[in-house]
Design a protein around this motif. Structure first.
Motif, short mmCIF file in Angstrom:
data_model
loop_
_atom_site.label_atom_id
_atom_site.label_comp_id
_atom_site.label_asym_id
_atom_site.label_seq_id
_atom_site.Cartn_x
_atom_site.Cartn_y
_atom_site.Cartn_z
N GLU A 274 106.10 -2.40 -4.63
CA GLU A 274 106.09 -2.53 -3.17
C GLU A 274 105.96 -4.00 -2.75
O GLU A 274 106.69 -4.47 -1.88
CB GLU A 274 104.94 -1.72 -2.56
CG GLU A 274 105.11 -0.24 -2.64
CD GLU A 274 106.17 0.28 -1.69
OE1 GLU A 274 106.26 -0.22 -0.55
OE2 GLU A 274 106.91 1.18 -2.10
N MET B 150 104.46 7.93 0.34
CA MET B 150 103.63 8.01 -0.84
C MET B 150 102.30 7.31 -0.56
O MET B 150 102.26 6.21 -0.02
CB MET B 150 104.35 7.32 -2.02
CG MET B 150 103.48 7.12 -3.21
SD MET B 150 104.28 6.54 -4.71
CE MET B 150 104.96 4.98 -4.23
N GLU B 151 101.22 7.96 -0.94
CA GLU B 151 99.90 7.38 -0.76
C GLU B 151 99.55 6.54 -1.98
O GLU B 151 99.69 6.98 -3.11
CB GLU B 151 98.87 8.48 -0.57
CG GLU B 151 97.51 7.96 -0.22
CD GLU B 151 96.55 9.08 0.12
OE1 GLU B 151 95.75 9.43 -0.75
OE2 GLU B 151 96.62 9.58 1.25
N LEU B 152 99.10 5.32 -1.74
CA LEU B 152 98.75 4.40 -2.81
C LEU B 152 97.24 4.23 -2.91
O LEU B 152 96.55 4.16 -1.90
CB LEU B 152 99.38 3.03 -2.58
CG LEU B 152 100.90 2.95 -2.62
CD1 LEU B 152 101.37 1.59 -2.14
CD2 LEU B 152 101.41 3.23 -4.02
N LYS B 153 96.77 4.16 -4.15
CA LYS B 153 95.36 3.87 -4.45
C LYS B 153 95.32 2.63 -5.34
O LYS B 153 96.33 2.21 -5.89
CB LYS B 153 94.72 5.05 -5.20
CG LYS B 153 94.80 6.37 -4.48
CD LYS B 153 93.83 6.41 -3.34
CE LYS B 153 93.82 7.80 -2.70
NZ LYS B 153 93.04 7.84 -1.49
N ASP C 65 103.11 0.80 -8.93
CA ASP C 65 103.72 1.10 -7.64
C ASP C 65 103.39 0.02 -6.61
O ASP C 65 104.24 -0.35 -5.80
CB ASP C 65 103.26 2.47 -7.13
CG ASP C 65 103.80 3.61 -7.99
OD1 ASP C 65 104.91 3.46 -8.55
OD2 ASP C 65 103.11 4.63 -8.09
N ASP D 261 97.11 2.62 -8.69
CA ASP D 261 98.58 2.67 -8.71
C ASP D 261 99.17 1.27 -8.85
O ASP D 261 100.00 0.83 -8.05
CB ASP D 261 99.10 3.35 -7.45
CG ASP D 261 98.60 4.78 -7.30
OD1 ASP D 261 98.56 5.49 -8.32
OD2 ASP D 261 98.24 5.16 -6.17
N GLY E 254 101.13 3.14 3.49
CA GLY E 254 100.76 4.20 2.56
C GLY E 254 99.53 3.91 1.72
O GLY E 254 99.06 4.79 1.01
N PHE E 255 99.01 2.69 1.80
CA PHE E 255 97.80 2.39 1.02
C PHE E 255 96.61 3.05 1.70
O PHE E 255 96.38 2.88 2.89
CB PHE E 255 97.56 0.89 0.88
CG PHE E 255 96.37 0.60 0.02
CD1 PHE E 255 96.48 0.64 -1.36
CD2 PHE E 255 95.13 0.33 0.58
CE1 PHE E 255 95.37 0.41 -2.17
CE2 PHE E 255 94.02 0.09 -0.22
CZ PHE E 255 94.15 0.13 -1.60
N ASN E 256 95.86 3.81 0.90
CA ASN E 256 94.72 4.52 1.46
C ASN E 256 93.65 4.64 0.39
O ASN E 256 93.59 5.63 -0.33
CB ASN E 256 95.14 5.91 1.96
CG ASN E 256 94.02 6.65 2.63
OD1 ASN E 256 93.03 6.05 3.04
ND2 ASN E 256 94.15 7.95 2.73
N ASP E 257 92.82 3.62 0.27
CA ASP E 257 91.74 3.65 -0.71
C ASP E 257 90.59 2.79 -0.19
O ASP E 257 90.78 1.96 0.70
CB ASP E 257 92.22 3.15 -2.07
CG ASP E 257 91.37 3.67 -3.23
OD1 ASP E 257 90.33 4.30 -2.98
OD2 ASP E 257 91.76 3.43 -4.38
#
Length: 66
Positions: free
Chosen positions: A14, A1-4, A10, A7, A41-44
């Motif tokens: 985590e 799951m990709e996190l922004k 979520d 989120d 999964g963090f991508n921001d």
């Protein structure tokens, strides 16, 4: 799951699972920010983070462990 950054819930889940020994009330925001960016999964964009977002993550983490 990709996190922004948005989120918040979520991210709090985590962090509570990855760092069960940490008391989120004792965290510096600089440390919290780095931990969020290091999550799998963090991508921001780091520049999209501000104190209000970090406060929301911290509060969600506190709520998660209570």
């Amino acid at each position: 799951m990709e996190l922004k950054w948005v989120d918040v819930q979520d991210i709090a889940i985590e962090l509570s699972e990855l760092k069960p020994e940490v008391d989120p009330t004792q965290l510096r925001f600089t440390e919290l920010r780095q931990w969020v960016m290091d999550l799998p999964g963090f991508n921001d964009d780091p520049d999209h983070c501000n104190e209000r977002i970090l406060e929301a993550i911290q509060q969600a983490w506190i709520d998660e462990i209570q």
